[in-house]
Every structure is written in structure tokens, then in C-alpha cells.
Design a protein around this motif. Sequence first.
Motif, PDB file in Angstrom:
ATOM      1  N   GLU A 320      50.489  41.640  45.500  1.00  0.00           N
ATOM      2  CA  GLU A 320      49.074  41.897  45.214  1.00  0.00           C
ATOM      3  C   GLU A 320      48.912  42.791  43.993  1.00  0.00           C
ATOM      4  N   TYR A 325      47.027  38.714  43.156  1.00  0.00           N
ATOM      5  CA  TYR A 325      46.576  37.783  44.189  1.00  0.00           C
ATOM      6  C   TYR A 325      46.248  38.554  45.455  1.00  0.00           C
ATOM      7  N   ALA A 326      45.288  38.064  46.194  1.00  0.00           N
ATOM      8  CA  ALA A 326      45.055  38.615  47.516  1.00  0.00           C
ATOM      9  C   ALA A 326      45.895  37.788  48.480  1.00  0.00           C
ATOM     10  N   VAL A 327      46.674  38.452  49.298  1.00  0.00           N
ATOM     11  CA  VAL A 327      47.567  37.714  50.180  1.00  0.00           C
ATOM     12  C   VAL A 327      47.048  37.767  51.620  1.00  0.00           C
ATOM     13  N   TYR A 328      46.888  36.582  52.217  1.00  0.00           N
ATOM     14  CA  TYR A 328      46.440  36.504  53.601  1.00  0.00           C
ATOM     15  C   TYR A 328      47.594  36.064  54.479  1.00  0.00           C
ATOM     16  N   LYS A 365      48.637  28.465  47.511  1.00  0.00           N
ATOM     17  CA  LYS A 365      48.232  29.375  46.441  1.00  0.00           C
ATOM     18  C   LYS A 365      47.063  28.752  45.705  1.00  0.00           C
ATOM     19  N   GLU A 366      45.922  29.390  45.729  1.00  0.00           N
ATOM     20  CA  GLU A 366      44.789  28.892  44.962  1.00  0.00           C
ATOM     21  C   GLU A 366      43.776  29.999  44.733  1.00  0.00           C
ATOM     22  N   ASN A 367      43.092  29.891  43.617  1.00  0.00           N
ATOM     23  CA  ASN A 367      42.027  30.833  43.276  1.00  0.00           C
ATOM     24  C   ASN A 367      42.390  32.290  43.538  1.00  0.00           C
ATOM     25  N   LYS A 368      43.508  32.702  43.026  1.00  0.00           N
ATOM     26  CA  LYS A 368      43.905  34.107  43.176  1.00  0.00           C
ATOM     27  C   LYS A 368      44.070  34.525  44.632  1.00  0.00           C
ATOM     28  N   LYS A 369      44.270  33.515  45.490  1.00  0.00           N
ATOM     29  CA  LYS A 369      44.535  33.828  46.886  1.00  0.00           C
ATOM     30  C   LYS A 369      45.836  33.166  47.298  1.00  0.00           C
ATOM     31  N   MET A 371      48.005  32.170  50.769  1.00  0.00           N
ATOM     32  CA  MET A 371      48.013  32.158  52.227  1.00  0.00           C
ATOM     33  C   MET A 371      49.412  31.887  52.741  1.00  0.00           C
TER      34      MET A 371
END
Lengths: 376, 199
Positions: A320, A325-328, A365-369, A371
Motif C-alpha cells: 500500500e 494500492y489499497a489492498v483488501y 488488481k484493478e483501479n488501484k485496488k 483483492m
Amino acid sequence: MGTNIVKTESVIDLEGPERRALHFDKKHMEYSKFEVEDFIMDPFFQKWVLESDEMADTFWKAWLLDHPEKKAQVEEAIGVIKTLKFKNNKLSKEDFQDLWKDIIADRRTGQYRLSKPRIPVKLVWSGVAAAFLVLCLAAGYLFFGNPIFSHDQVAWQTGFGEKKEIILPDSSVVILNANSKLQYPGAWDDDQERTVQLNGEAFFSIIHKKNNQKFVVHSGDLNIEVLGTAFNVNNRRGSNKVILNKGSVRLDLSAMDWQEWTHQSNESYLLMEPGEMVVVDRDEKEISKKIVNPEKYTSWTEGVLIFDKTPLEEVIRMIEDNYGYAVYTGNLNVRELDFTGELYSTELDLILEYLSETFDLKVKKENKKIMLIKDD
Amino acid sequence: MTGSGPHAGVNVSDQQIWQEFKKGEDTAYAFIYKNHAQDLYSYGTSIANDSAFVKDCIHDLFLDLWQRRKKLADVSSIRLYLFKALRNKILKEKAKRKPLRAEVEDNYNFQFEYSSESLMIHNQFSEERRKKLRLALESLTQRQREAIFLKFYKKLSYKEVAAVVGITQKATYKLLARSIQMLRNKMISIILLFLTIFS
């Protein structure tokens, strides 16, 4: 694997099948005019002598029957080609193995035998890593409110996934990690403290001045004073981490409300020895010191990531902070999973691939996210 | 899916190996070493007749490869790529230590061997004649020897030799033709001995 393997043709075109076909018609005529040198230089002739190619063999034997007058030239050409075999210097089995062992042992440390490539002089890093993404942004605000880009200040900001090597006015070297900012005056007077301001993470290799001119890193409200030659600072997410590889540094806590924190000493100063890491944890209000392998924390400067029972939580935080990226993670228990290994790359996709393989995860991985989903 | 590893098949292409290597795949790295180290060594010793030095160059070459793997361009032939890279390294290092290695350079010990078919003739060779042949080979420039080595020993095509040595295909052909001519002039008496091979 193995289903869509494509066998590639080598780059030969002169000696491809087209040429071979040529030899059966047009070239057939020309060969009768060949002299010894021409035979030696002819690829199809070489093929016959050197590779005992069946097609070439059939052709040349037949050709000689038709052209008995050329026998002497052909024989001489064969003689020359065969003589031209060099001694085939071979590595002995032991040498072959030993060389490989050395390569494997030396590849990471970059222990070259003859000359090192452009990698700069081996510097001693001491690192202070203090990082918090949110705080970084907040700090960025403050910076922009102040005249940081004034004429006598220099500021460097790295983007996500970017790394920058900076040479300070006194020739000290700083490697700024991704998503970090370093700020310093364009010049320092000899009698003035050398100060820089850091948000994010960086390695410092500091030149020692004969007059013992102080070098101070302002990292949030922690001040790191360099007494020795080199150190590494990291401040992210409201915590400061200082890892000292060599030399000595003194942490100045006086700008913090450290008295209310859990702290093993009641001094406002903390001295560090090489190999130590001090963590100033803002969430827990705790200052702790421990012995670490500094390499593990500083390897990123050389494009290597070392994980040693590193909790997945920490890896995610690093992603992050450094890649934006925001990681979920859903219901993944990131505190209990840990990760060991060395990654010779700081490319995000490779890190994710590595994680996915290790923990059996599906990665989106998409749009700065990002999962991470448990693969069932 | 057979479940076999990527290198289990015989038909893994150079490009595939290279891609995996660039990803940091250890098995691909080892595969490259296993398949090319011997060739590199014999090629290296044809340019620089100093075994330890050539081994050092190969060592450093593989370290370079590893450290720069992500930045490496795609290749169509790993062997050609490695030959070229080793050649550059050897020449660079040799230039650097020229004063130290001048002696080795000048007394280049040109080596050759006889193929098994010609062993019989080999035995018939008098020491004097063998010396003559060696002198003839020694009189070639390093570049000529190298081109001959790649062409007749490593069996590269003209195009491939050109790529490794870094000159045009035409120049390669000329270089080799000139070398052959030189050799032949000096060796003419020796060559006659080979007349018995083909009968």
C-alpha cells in the motif's frame, strides 16, 4: 505448461532449406567452377564435413561421381576444414560444478570477480524507516502550505513504485524509496547543522565531516542525529523505524510526548548501535529497540525484497505504501500468515504472484485496488 | 496438462526459457548455465587463452545476467546472446589489464585438435610439421582465429558469426575467406597429408 510450446527456428537464413534446395539445381552448376577456397567457404560443403548431414552427404557423394576431376580440390578443402578444429577446451566436472556454486553464492551479494558493474561504491546504509501512508499525505499538506519549493530548498518526491538516488550538497547519498519525499537546503554552511526532512522511507549514507558537522534527519517529530557514517530512516503510518547498518546515530525524542509512552529508558535520547532497529510505534505509544538483520530492511535499495517470517499484514502495508494500492483481504487472517523468501524484484506483479503462490490466493488488481481472495 | 515442469519437455524454446529466467525463475537460470557453460568456456578460451580468466568472465557474466534480468531484451538465440556478451566482457577486461596480460596476449598459444577420423594422420605428423601448422594458425589475428573457431568449430552460420563478432555478414565472409587463404598458403605442404582421408 507444455501444450503451447513453440519451437523457434534459429536465425539462419542463408543456410535454410531454400538454400539447400538451390544446391540441387542452380548451385549444382556453380560447384564445378569451385576452387579449394570456395569449397571451404561454402556453408553446404561445411555442413557435409562438419555435421555429417545426410542430405549433404548424399548430394556430395553423387556430385563427386559426376565430377571426378574435382576430387583433389574437394579433398584438400576437407583437410583444411578438419584441421581447423580447435582444441576443445572443456571445463572439468568439478570446475563446472564449482563455477555454478560460486555464481549462485555470489549473485545476490554481487560479488564480482573482475570488475563490478556500475553499482556505486558499497555504502554503509543506516536506515530509519518511519512510514504511514495517511500521515504522509497529511504531512504533504503541511509541506505545500510552507514554502518548500523556495529558491534555497530542494525537494524530491518519488511516485508509487519509484526509487531515486539523491546526492546531497555534501556528497552524502540518499536512496529514496517509493512514495516518499526528501527536502533539504541547496547548500549547507560549514558551521551549520546539515538537516534534511523525510516523509516516507530512505537510506542514508552520510559523509563524515572533519569538523564533526552534525547531520540530522527530521522524520515526523523524531529527529535522527548522525554521529557515524550511514543510516536508514523510514517513517510511514505514524511510526518511525530506524535501522542502523553502520556507524552510530542518536534519536532525539524531545519533540515528542515520549514521557507518556512505554519506553525502556527515561532519557529523551536514544543511542543506536549497528544492527539495531528502533521502532517508534505511534499507535501503541511504544518505543522499542531490537537486534535485527539490517540487510532485510535495506535490501530494497538493491532491488531485492527479503522476507523472513514477515507477517502478511506487513507485506500488505508495504504494498500500500510503496505502490499506492489499497489492498483488501476479506476474511484472510493476515496477522497469522507469514511469509519467508527472497524476491529479486520490486515489481508489484511479481510480489503478487509470489503471494498468490505461497498462500493459494486469487489476486485481482484493478483501479488501484488489490483483492486477495482465498482460493478454495 | 501433463503436470510436468516447464523444462521437462525437450522442445522448450529459447524464448520460453528466457522469459522464465527474466521472471527470476531459478530453474531457467540453472538450465541456461547447464546448457551453455561448456560452450562459453571453449569459446572464451579461443579468444583468451587463460582458463582462470575465462572462468572469472563467465562467473561475472552470469551475475550480470541475474542482476539485469528484468531489463534484458528478448532474444531469439540464447547461445548467440551469451557468446556475444562473453566476448564483450572478455575484450573489455582484457583491455583493462592490458599491461598485465600483454605477455599472455603475445604468446597466444593457439590450440587445435584433430578430429577422430584424422587421428591416424595425426600420428603420422612429425613434430616439425605440427609446429608449422601451429605457426600458420598463430599468424592469424585474434579476430580471424575467433571467426574460424565460431564457423568451423561451433558451426555457426555466417549470419550468426557476424552477430557475435559484431560485423556485417559480408565482412564476416571476407574475414573468413582471407583467413582461409592465409592459412592455406602457409599450410599447403601439410594439407597434402590429408589427401588420404577421403578414399
